[in-house]
Design a protein around this motif. Structure first.
Motif, PDB file in Angstrom:
ATOM      1  N   GLN A  83      -0.193 -10.030   6.164  1.00 20.34           N
ATOM      2  CA  GLN A  83      -0.861 -11.299   5.871  1.00 20.34           C
ATOM      3  C   GLN A  83      -1.777 -11.722   7.009  1.00 20.34           C
ATOM      4  N   ALA A  84      -1.362 -11.420   8.249  1.00 26.40           N
ATOM      5  CA  ALA A  84      -2.199 -11.740   9.409  1.00 26.40           C
ATOM      6  C   ALA A  84      -3.504 -10.953   9.383  1.00 26.40           C
ATOM      7  N   ARG A  85      -3.525  -9.824   8.686  1.00 19.69           N
ATOM      8  CA  ARG A  85      -4.744  -9.019   8.546  1.00 19.69           C
ATOM      9  C   ARG A  85      -5.467  -9.309   7.240  1.00 19.69           C
ATOM     10  N   GLY A  86      -5.025 -10.352   6.513  1.00 19.33           N
ATOM     11  CA  GLY A  86      -5.702 -10.734   5.278  1.00 19.33           C
ATOM     12  C   GLY A  86      -5.292  -9.931   4.069  1.00 19.33           C
ATOM     13  N   VAL A  87      -4.124  -9.272   4.140  1.00 21.28           N
ATOM     14  CA  VAL A  87      -3.646  -8.448   3.030  1.00 21.28           C
ATOM     15  C   VAL A  87      -2.316  -8.999   2.546  1.00 21.28           C
ATOM     16  N   TYR A  88      -2.223  -9.233   1.238  1.00 18.43           N
ATOM     17  CA  TYR A  88      -0.983  -9.724   0.641  1.00 18.43           C
ATOM     18  C   TYR A  88      -0.406  -8.620  -0.230  1.00 18.43           C
ATOM     19  N   LEU A  89       0.710  -8.070   0.210  1.00 18.23           N
ATOM     20  CA  LEU A  89       1.300  -6.915  -0.456  1.00 18.23           C
ATOM     21  C   LEU A  89       1.862  -7.309  -1.815  1.00 18.23           C
ATOM     22  N   PRO A  90       1.572  -6.515  -2.851  1.00 17.45           N
ATOM     23  CA  PRO A  90       2.107  -6.823  -4.183  1.00 17.45           C
ATOM     24  C   PRO A  90       3.613  -6.648  -4.262  1.00 17.45           C
ATOM     25  N   GLU A  91       4.127  -5.688  -3.519  1.00 14.37           N
ATOM     26  CA  GLU A  91       5.564  -5.426  -3.487  1.00 14.37           C
ATOM     27  C   GLU A  91       6.006  -5.511  -2.028  1.00 14.37           C
ATOM     28  N   GLN A  92       6.435  -6.688  -1.593  1.00  8.52           N
ATOM     29  CA  GLN A  92       6.691  -6.919  -0.174  1.00  8.52           C
ATOM     30  C   GLN A  92       7.793  -6.029   0.378  1.00  8.52           C
ATOM     31  N   ASP A  93       8.739  -5.631  -0.456  1.00 10.88           N
ATOM     32  CA  ASP A  93       9.863  -4.848   0.047  1.00 10.88           C
ATOM     33  C   ASP A  93       9.579  -3.353   0.096  1.00 10.88           C
ATOM     34  N   SER A  94       8.520  -2.911  -0.579  1.00 15.27           N
ATOM     35  CA  SER A  94       8.315  -1.466  -0.661  1.00 15.27           C
ATOM     36  C   SER A  94       6.909  -1.005  -0.313  1.00 15.27           C
ATOM     37  N   SER A  95       5.902  -1.857  -0.451  1.00 15.98           N
ATOM     38  CA  SER A  95       4.528  -1.423  -0.200  1.00 15.98           C
ATOM     39  C   SER A  95       4.303  -1.169   1.286  1.00 15.98           C
ATOM     40  N   TRP A  96       3.599  -0.083   1.582  1.00 17.35           N
ATOM     41  CA  TRP A  96       3.300   0.298   2.959  1.00 17.35           C
ATOM     42  C   TRP A  96       1.823   0.128   3.286  1.00 17.35           C
ATOM     43  N   SER A  97       1.024  -0.290   2.323  1.00 19.84           N
ATOM     44  CA  SER A  97      -0.413  -0.388   2.547  1.00 19.84           C
ATOM     45  C   SER A  97      -1.011  -1.350   1.537  1.00 19.84           C
ATOM     46  N   ILE A 106      -8.889  -0.848   4.147  1.00 16.73           N
ATOM     47  CA  ILE A 106      -7.545  -0.354   3.863  1.00 16.73           C
ATOM     48  C   ILE A 106      -6.679  -0.593   5.090  1.00 16.73           C
ATOM     49  N   VAL A 107      -5.559  -1.278   4.914  1.00 22.55           N
ATOM     50  CA  VAL A 107      -4.622  -1.560   5.995  1.00 22.55           C
ATOM     51  C   VAL A 107      -3.304  -0.892   5.670  1.00 22.55           C
ATOM     52  N   MET A 108      -2.771  -0.115   6.627  1.00 26.17           N
ATOM     53  CA  MET A 108      -1.545   0.640   6.404  1.00 26.17           C
ATOM     54  C   MET A 108      -0.547   0.400   7.524  1.00 26.17           C
ATOM     55  N   TRP A 137      10.221  10.170  -1.662  1.00 24.88           N
ATOM     56  CA  TRP A 137       9.541   8.876  -1.644  1.00 24.88           C
ATOM     57  C   TRP A 137       8.108   8.980  -2.139  1.00 24.88           C
ATOM     58  N   SER A 138       7.469  10.133  -1.939  1.00 24.31           N
ATOM     59  CA  SER A 138       6.071  10.294  -2.328  1.00 24.31           C
ATOM     60  C   SER A 138       5.858  10.108  -3.824  1.00 24.31           C
ATOM     61  N   ASP A 139       6.892  10.336  -4.633  1.00 24.84           N
ATOM     62  CA  ASP A 139       6.769  10.213  -6.086  1.00 24.84           C
ATOM     63  C   ASP A 139       7.117   8.811  -6.592  1.00 24.84           C
ATOM     64  N   THR A 140       7.544   7.918  -5.701  1.00 26.11           N
ATOM     65  CA  THR A 140       7.854   6.560  -6.117  1.00 26.11           C
ATOM     66  C   THR A 140       6.565   5.766  -6.313  1.00 26.11           C
ATOM     67  N   LEU A 141       6.684   4.568  -6.894  1.00 27.08           N
ATOM     68  CA  LEU A 141       5.504   3.726  -7.086  1.00 27.08           C
ATOM     69  C   LEU A 141       4.834   3.407  -5.757  1.00 27.08           C
ATOM     70  N   ALA A 142       5.661   3.104  -4.731  1.00 27.54           N
ATOM     71  CA  ALA A 142       5.105   2.805  -3.410  1.00 27.54           C
ATOM     72  C   ALA A 142       4.415   4.027  -2.826  1.00 27.54           C
ATOM     73  N   GLY A 143       4.995   5.206  -3.039  1.00 30.14           N
ATOM     74  CA  GLY A 143       4.395   6.428  -2.532  1.00 30.14           C
ATOM     75  C   GLY A 143       3.064   6.734  -3.191  1.00 30.14           C
TER      76      GLY A 143
END
Length: 214
Positions: A83-97, A106-108, A137-143
């Motif tokens: 959020q400090a970089r202006g990005v609001y993650l859609p899935e706060q518990d799993s999104s990495w970017s 793109i922020v990762m 993990w690569s096959d998950t939605l977050a991956g």
């Protein structure tokens, strides 16, 4: 004989590049790491840990960044750091970017214990295919979301990285294999480029300027 203390001025932390740190002796490297951790310079600590990997007489191979615990200054949750970089993650518990709407950047998240070092530059695997169950993990939605953002960053020519700290389980030093996540450093951003190596995507950033203050 006591090792000479490494001069470390907070305002000059950017001068400690991966190349310069790699030229230090073991005692000097440990001293620099100790001073950087005491001052809360988490990006420099991560560079020291990367340099310690493979050095005789160190325990860095199994993730010495775990010494950077909650004592490190200004660590916040990953979602707040984004959020400090202006990005609001859609899935706060799993999104990495994520993608910043204002400019499409793109922020990762970059897992600090997994930062590698080669020829004076830093690198980290951002995404790799799940071959024979090696990276489930690569096959998950977050991956898959991470993969899409890797492709976007490759097209744009750059990405922004936030350092995330924690402890690994035994095995691959990745955030998906974390025993615990201590938090992210919101005060530094790593400017990196994305390289595609076969089916893998890597973040690479140079020896002259690894991080810049916000």
């Amino acid at each position: 004989m006591q090792p000479a203390k490494m001069a470390f001025r907070p305002r000059r932390s950017q001068e400690w590049t991966a190349e310069r740190i790699g030229r230090l002796g073991l005692a000097e490297l440990r001293q620099l790491r100790e001073n950087a951790e005491r001052l809360g310079e988490t990006a420099v600590v991560a560079l020291c840990d990367a340099a310690l990997q493979g050095r005789p007489g160190t325990a860095a191979r199994r993730g010495s960044v775990r010494a950077t615990t909650k004592r490190a200054r200004h660590l916040v949750s990953r979602s707040k750091a984004f959020q400090a970089r202006g990005v609001y993650l859609p899935e706060q518990d799993s999104s990495w970017s994520g993608v910043r709407k204002s400019d499409g950047a793109i922020v990762m998240s970059l897992w600090a214990p997994a930062i590698g070092r080669l020829k004076g530059a830093c690198n980290q695997l951002l995404w790799g295919p799940n071959v024979d169950g090696s990276r489930p993990w690569s096959d998950t939605l977050a991956g898959q979301e991470r993969l899409a953002h890797c492709k976007l960053a490759l097209e744009r020519g750059r990405g922004e990285g936030l350092l995330v700290y924690g402890e690994n389980f035994d095995g691959d030093p990745t955030e998906s294999n974390a025993r615990s996540v201590h938090g992210a450093d919101p005060e530094y951003v790593v400017d990196f480029k994305v390289e595609q190596r076969g089916g893998e995507y890597w973040a690479v950033w140079g020896e002259k300027k690894v991080e810049r203050p916000l």
